[in-house]
Every structure is written in C-alpha cells, then in structure tokens.
Design a protein around this motif. Structure first.
Motif, PDB file in Angstrom:
ATOM      1  N   ASN A   1      -5.195   2.679  -3.254  1.00 54.65           N
ATOM      2  CA  ASN A   1      -4.595   3.965  -3.620  1.00 54.65           C
ATOM      3  C   ASN A   1      -3.282   3.775  -4.375  1.00 54.65           C
ATOM      4  O   ASN A   1      -2.987   4.511  -5.327  1.00 54.65           O
ATOM      5  CB  ASN A   1      -4.351   4.803  -2.363  1.00 54.65           C
TER       6      ASN A   1
ATOM      7  N   ASP B   1      -3.953  -2.854   4.818  1.00 52.79           N
ATOM      8  CA  ASP B   1      -4.827  -1.686   4.634  1.00 52.79           C
ATOM      9  C   ASP B   1      -5.394  -1.711   3.217  1.00 52.79           C
ATOM     10  O   ASP B   1      -4.708  -1.361   2.256  1.00 52.79           O
ATOM     11  CB  ASP B   1      -4.021  -0.411   4.888  1.00 52.79           C
TER      12      ASP B   1
ATOM     13  N   GLY C   1       0.815  -1.212   0.000  1.00 51.70           N
ATOM     14  CA  GLY C   1       0.000   0.000   0.000  1.00 51.70           C
ATOM     15  C   GLY C   1       0.843   1.254   0.000  1.00 51.70           C
ATOM     16  O   GLY C   1       0.396   2.320   0.446  1.00 51.70           O
TER      17      GLY C   1
ATOM     18  N   ALA D   1      -5.281   1.618   1.353  1.00 49.76           N
ATOM     19  CA  ALA D   1      -3.918   1.988   0.943  1.00 49.76           C
ATOM     20  C   ALA D   1      -3.491   1.181  -0.281  1.00 49.76           C
ATOM     21  O   ALA D   1      -2.850   1.715  -1.202  1.00 49.76           O
ATOM     22  CB  ALA D   1      -2.948   1.766   2.094  1.00 49.76           C
TER      23      ALA D   1
END
Length: 435
Positions: A137, A131, A96, A134
């Motif tokens: 992203n 996560d 992440g 994350a």
C-alpha cells in the motif's frame, strides 16, 4: 545502484521477446546507468553508447530521515548536456507507513528536476515492515503520487526482496510494466546483460544487470520497453518540455558550439580519445571524466587536475560557466550527514560532498583521516568548501611528490609547505593536495 545490500543471437532475442511486450519504441534495448553521490558532481557513463541516466535526488532512510543528494541537480544538467535522457529515483525506505510515504513525496516531488513525463522511481530495497500488504500500500500510494505529479512511476528493487515483502502483482495491476529490477550474475565487469540471471517476473521494464558495468563499479541497465523515452520528444534529450533549471542549464551546454568554449567551462574527455595534443597516450582513467578548462590555445585546451593539453575533437562540453551559474541559483540540496560505506575514504567523501578533508576532520573530531569506519555517521553541514581559487590535486596510485610537482609545475617544497606534510615519502592514494 544506489545503496546496495549489498548464445546465440536467436536465444537472446527469444528471451527478450518472452520477457517484455513486443511494441516497438525508439529506446527499446538502450543501455544506461544510474547515479547517486558516488558518481560525483557530473556523474559518469560507462560507454559511449549509453543513452540514459537515472539519478538519485535523495530520499528517506532509517539513519537520516529525509536527506538530499547534493549532486542531483548538476548530474541532471550533465546528462542532458551530453544528449542523454535524465530520469529521477528516490530512496524509499518507508516500510509500510503511509505517513512516511506522504512526508517523503511531499518533500521531493516539488524538487524534481527532470522533465514532466520522465521516470520517477521508488527505490524500495530496505526497511520493509513485517506487513506485506502495508508495504504494498505504501508503494502504491507513492506511485499514485508520482503519476498525479505528472511523471512516470516505477518500482525498483530485487526479485527476492520483492517476493518476500511486496505483492508486486497489485503494483502491476495498477501500473503495468513499471518494474525496474536488479539481478547480477557476479561482480565481474559486465558490459552487456547476462540473460541467464534475468529476474523472471511479469512487468519488468528496466533490467539492472550489473553493479560492475565498468572496472571500479557502476550500475548498468537496459531499457526493455522504451520507457526511458518518457518525458522526451522521440527520445531526444535536447528538447524536453520543462522549465526546470537543471534541464535548461543542460540544454544550454549541449547547444554550445566548441568554438565558443571558454576558460572555466567543464568538458568530458571522450571515451574514443586516444592521445593528448602532445602525442602521449591518454590513460583509461581519464576517459569519461570531467575537467575544468584553464587555458585555451587554438584548437587545444588545458585541463585542470591532470594538467594536460587535449584537442577539441577529443572532448565535449557538459557545462558552461554560465550554465553553472544557472544551476547555482537553483535550490541546492544540502546533505547534513553521511553514513560511511565499505570502501569509502575521507577524501572521497569530502570530494563528493563539496567540502574538504580538513573540514570533515574538524567537524567530526577525527585526528587521523584514515580512521573512519563502516556505519560511522559524519556531519557535513557547516563545512567549508575549497574555494575555486585554490587548486587541488588528488594523489593516485604510483604517485610521489616529485612526479606530482613536475606535473603541476610547482616544487616539492611548495607542496610540503602548503599541505603540512612532515614526511615527503608518506602520501597516499586519494589524498587531496593543495598547490
């Protein structure tokens, strides 16, 4: 692919129609393959009808950090030379982390050798963080960078891994129909998709339906939307608009008439070929593989390695000697280390990385070439490649030294002497012999 973690016509059409958009593209339902270092210098296709190859340039993993695939440039040129569409993928083990994503893309985007507009896929199948947002992203950041660089971004993975680690709907909101997903029914040879195991998700543009496309293993893919046309003029691999050396070299080889074939050129034996020029049947394992031309006689030429004469009509040029010079002048990816996988042999690793068994043994302190193990990290840098003037032969199942000597036009004593063989009866498949 990659590094793996490893009835009617009406129904088939219905499944495809429900799974993907109905817009017609030239390449819709074309099949193709994906390549990494395991497919060798020039890659290999499974069937004559394959239309594209998606080729690993390298990437980032937790063992090596950023690494390159030494076969990327020559595989791109080979695919183009055979009239196929070449695309790129990056092993994207960034978890992440935006910082790791940035470093990976900063390194590889300037090194892409496929045409502007072609696919650059992020292979996210390992190393996810805990996560989920994350992870998502980091993937979105990478795809945004790919798009900004002028390529078509895609996300590759498996459905269970994706569901567990990524909010893939966020990817589709920004990049519709950008998923390249893998799902296999089993590990039997699978030449066409099994729609019963299709990963039922929105946005799947390419379906990787097997890792055993042919006997011996090769990933098989089907283009569901026509996305593999991207970067090519009406899907035509001969006319990509790009200045990259690999593609230019591939175009040159593709445009070389067979009558201008020269000693030193590389050809691929066609899958449709049945007999050598001498009349004997061509073994299945020869078809689809590439060989140097070492002698020409009228409409026949002699192939290195197998030492057999083939008619011009049964082979196609995939690299000229001038093409290979062009490629050699391009920036060369050099892998510094290699992690041993299940089924690897030292001779296979040496061949794929352009070095020799002896060099790998010396560099890694290996006394017995059979004593390597899964997970072992081998040093590759600084190894000495086998000079073109040194001819080699790879031992195959059922070979013995007398058969090999007869095939190569040499003697058993010569083979024993040149290869330091103490017992002429103790050779093994995969062993590389100098002659």
């Amino acid at each position: 692919m990659m590094q793996k973690l490893s009835k009617t016509i009406t129904l088939l059409i219905l499944v495809i129609t429900l799974a993907v958009p109905t817009t017609a593209f030239a390449a819709k339902n074309d099949q193709g393959v994906d390549w990494s270092v395991y497919q060798g210098t020039y890659g290999k296709f499974g069937y004559a009808h394959d239309k594209f190859a998606i080729i690993q340039i390298g990437g980032r993993n937790s063992n090596q950090g950023i690494y390159e695939q030494a076969t990327y440039t020559t595989q791109v040129a080979s695919a183009i030379a055979q009239g196929k569409r070449a695309h790129t993928y990056i092993w994207y083990e960034v978890g992440g982390s935006i910082d790791l994503s940035k470093a990976t893309l900063d390194y590889f985007l300037p090194r892409i050798q496929t045409p502007k507009g072609s696919i650059v896929a992020l292979d996210y199948e390992s190393g996810a963080s805990g996560d989920k947002q994350a992870n998502t992203n980091a993937i979105l950041y990478g795809m945004q960078r790919v798009k900004a660089a002028g390529y078509t971004p895609m996300y590759y993975s498996y459905r269970p891994y994706t569901i567990a680690n990524v909010y893939y709907q966020q990817i589709l909101a920004e990049f519709p129909n950008s998923l390249w997903m893998a799902a296999y029914p089993n590990y039997q040879v699978t030449p066409t998709p099994n729609w019963q195991v299709f990963p039922s998700m929105d946005g799947v543009a390419i379906y990787q339906f097997t890792s055993t496309y042919i006997a011996g293993g090769l990933d098989g893919n089907i283009d569901l939307t026509g996305i593999t046309d991207n970067g090519y003029t009406k899907g035509n691999a001969e006319k990509p608009k790009t200045e990259t050396p690999a593609v230019e070299a591939g175009k040159e080889a593709d445009n070389t008439p067979k009558k201008t074939l020269k000693v030193g050129d590389t050809v691929k034996v066609n899958f449709s070929a049945t007999n050598w020029a001498t009349g004997e049947g061509i073994p299945t394992w020869v078809k689809g593989n590439t060989y140097k031309v070492i002698q020409i006689n009228g409409n026949k030429f002699l192939l290195d390695g197998v030492m057999s004469w083939i008619n011009r009509s049964n082979a196609e040029i995939i690299a000229t000697s001038q093409t290979e010079q062009t490629i050699s002048n391009a920036p060369k990816p050099v892998a510094k280390t290699y992690v041993v996988h299940y089924g690897d042999t030292l001779s296979g690793i040496a061949y794929a990385n352009g070095t020799s068994v002896a060099a790998l043994q010396s560099l890694n302190g290996i006394n017995n070439p059979n004593w390597i193990y899964v997970g072992q990290t081998l040093k590759l840098s600084g190894t000495a490649t086998v000079l073109p003037s040194v001819k080699t032969y790879t031992v195959r199942y059922g070979d013995n030294l007398s058969v090999i000597a007869s095939k190569l036009g040499t003697t058993v004593n010569n083979l024993v002497s040149k290869n330091g063989i103490k017992n002429a009866n103790m050779i093994y498949p995969g062993q590389v012999l100098k002659y």
